[in-house]
Scaffold this motif. Structure first.
Motif, short mmCIF file in Angstrom:
data_model
loop_
_atom_site.label_atom_id
_atom_site.label_comp_id
_atom_site.label_asym_id
_atom_site.label_seq_id
_atom_site.Cartn_x
_atom_site.Cartn_y
_atom_site.Cartn_z
N GLY A 129 15.46 -18.25 40.60
CA GLY A 129 13.32 -18.44 41.12
C GLY A 129 13.05 -17.24 41.72
N ASP A 130 13.90 -17.04 42.85
CA ASP A 130 13.21 -16.31 43.73
C ASP A 130 13.64 -14.83 42.62
N ARG A 131 14.42 -14.74 42.18
CA ARG A 131 13.50 -13.22 41.91
C ARG A 131 12.65 -13.73 40.42
N ALA A 177 13.03 -16.67 32.77
CA ALA A 177 14.06 -16.68 33.94
C ALA A 177 14.80 -18.14 33.55
N ASP A 178 16.22 -18.08 33.79
CA ASP A 178 17.70 -18.85 33.07
C ASP A 178 18.14 -18.71 33.77
N ASP A 179 19.37 -19.37 35.15
CA ASP A 179 20.37 -19.19 35.25
C ASP A 179 21.72 -17.98 33.91
N GLN A 180 21.51 -18.11 32.76
CA GLN A 180 22.43 -18.46 31.98
C GLN A 180 22.20 -17.54 31.69
N PRO A 181 23.32 -16.56 30.95
CA PRO A 181 22.82 -15.07 30.78
C PRO A 181 22.55 -15.51 29.50
N LEU A 182 23.63 -15.92 28.88
CA LEU A 182 22.72 -15.96 26.90
C LEU A 182 22.23 -16.75 26.37
N ILE A 183 21.80 -17.51 27.63
CA ILE A 183 19.99 -18.33 26.90
C ILE A 183 18.73 -17.30 27.22
N ARG A 184 18.94 -16.47 28.47
CA ARG A 184 18.13 -15.07 28.59
C ARG A 184 17.96 -14.43 27.88
N ARG A 214 16.75 -25.36 36.42
CA ARG A 214 17.30 -25.56 37.56
C ARG A 214 18.01 -24.63 37.73
N MET A 215 17.98 -24.06 38.57
CA MET A 215 18.40 -22.30 38.77
C MET A 215 19.02 -22.19 40.10
N PRO A 216 20.00 -21.54 40.36
CA PRO A 216 20.83 -21.28 42.15
C PRO A 216 18.91 -21.01 43.29
N GLY A 217 19.17 -21.71 44.01
CA GLY A 217 18.22 -21.14 44.80
C GLY A 217 16.72 -22.29 45.06
N MET A 218 16.03 -21.35 45.08
CA MET A 218 14.70 -22.34 44.68
C MET A 218 14.50 -22.65 43.10
N VAL A 253 9.87 -14.68 41.13
CA VAL A 253 8.93 -14.57 42.25
C VAL A 253 9.07 -13.82 41.98
N HIS A 254 9.75 -12.65 42.01
CA HIS A 254 8.86 -11.59 42.50
C HIS A 254 8.57 -10.41 41.28
N LEU A 255 9.56 -10.56 40.17
CA LEU A 255 8.66 -10.18 39.43
C LEU A 255 7.70 -10.42 38.43
N ALA A 256 7.26 -11.78 38.50
CA ALA A 256 6.13 -12.77 38.21
C ALA A 256 5.07 -11.21 38.90
N ALA A 257 5.04 -11.75 40.51
CA ALA A 257 4.05 -10.37 41.33
C ALA A 257 4.16 -8.93 40.37
N GLU A 258 5.39 -8.53 40.50
CA GLU A 258 5.10 -6.93 39.91
C GLU A 258 5.12 -6.83 38.59
N GLN A 259 4.76 -7.92 37.90
CA GLN A 259 4.71 -7.63 36.30
C GLN A 259 3.54 -7.95 35.56
N ARG A 260 3.15 -8.88 36.37
CA ARG A 260 2.06 -9.72 36.07
C ARG A 260 2.08 -9.89 34.36
N PRO A 261 3.19 -10.64 33.94
CA PRO A 261 3.45 -11.05 33.15
C PRO A 261 1.90 -12.54 32.44
N ASP A 262 1.75 -12.08 31.12
CA ASP A 262 1.21 -13.61 30.22
C ASP A 262 1.94 -15.24 30.60
N VAL A 263 3.35 -14.85 30.15
CA VAL A 263 3.63 -16.31 29.89
C VAL A 263 4.83 -15.86 30.81
N ILE A 264 5.15 -16.97 31.62
CA ILE A 264 6.82 -17.28 31.98
C ILE A 264 7.34 -18.30 31.17
#
Length: 228
Positions: free
Chosen positions: A38-40, A9-16, A58-62, A42-53
């Motif tokens: 941040g909102d995305r 989770a990062d708001d910079q595409p190159l870093i991601r 600092r991201m827009p919104g949440m 939260v959604h993906l964490a609930a959907e994918q259940r990763p081991d590590v995030i």
């Protein structure tokens, strides 16, 4: 060996993109997905259940801290281990992130091999930051932002046994399980059991959060001596 599943989770595409490529090129790891907000996350964490995030602070919104709080609140008994990514190494960010249950933090200019090592470490249940560094950060921030803390701030500590309270204090002072075992003349396995039980009783999700709790509860006074 099970593959470690990591959400980026990062708001910079190159870093991601760089982190995703690094994870997918590393044996025993894979990127489950990527989020730019941040909102995305939260959604993906609930959907994918990763081991590590890997969570940008600092991201827009949440922001990353709010997303960490929401993810861990909703995760139940098997929460992911969250590493905060930041360009800011100010104690306030680190202190707040650890208090919300993050497993640790990394600066964004951390070399790739150390990022890989960090992911492996937190996936195994370890803290990302050395305990004494965490202690120093918490002491620095608490010293400047709290006045005369008291154990009565956190009556929840009353649920701990005297031995669990002793262990929490030593965790807060930065001792490893092996060092606590030596100090209290216990086996390391017994110390691990005490740590697990006190974290369950206090609803803590990481050892780093236990360090913060030891200070915020007044069990440890910043700069103060150990309890007798």
């Amino acid at each position: 060996m099970n593959t470690i599943r990591v959400l980026v989770a990062d708001d910079q595409p190159l870093i991601r993109a760089g982190l995703v490529a690094l994870l997918n090129a590393t044996d025993g790891m894979c990127a489950t997905g990527e989020a730019g907000t941040g909102d995305r996350a939260v959604h993906l964490a609930a959907e994918q259940r990763p081991d590590v995030i890997l969570m940008d602070i600092r991201m827009p919104g949440m922001d990353g801290i709010a997303a960490t709080r929401e993810i861990l609140r909703a995760a139940g008994a098997a929460p992911p281990r969250i590493i905060i990514l930041t360009t800011f190494d100010l104690p306030v960010y680190i202190y707040t992130a650890l208090g919300e249950g993050a497993a640790g933090f990394l600066l964004k200019d951390t070399p790739p091999d150390r990022i890989v090592s960090a992911v492996r470490a937190v996936a195994a249940g370890d803290m990302l930051i050395a305990p004494r560094i965490t202690r120093d950060l918490v002491e620095t921030y608490a010293h400047h932002h709290r006045t005369a803390p008291s154990r009565h701030d956190h009556p929840g500590l009353d649920v701990l046994t005297p031995r669990e309270t002793d262990v929490l204090e030593l965790v807060g002072r930065g001792l490893t399980n092996a060092e606590i075992a030596t100090h209290l003349v216990l086996s390391e396995a017994t110390v691990k059991t005490h740590v697990k039980r006190l974290m369950n009783k206090l609803a803590l999700t990481s050892r780093a959060q236990a360090v913060v709790t030891a200070y915020e509860s007044g069990l440890i006074t910043p700069g103060g001596p150990p309890r007798p």
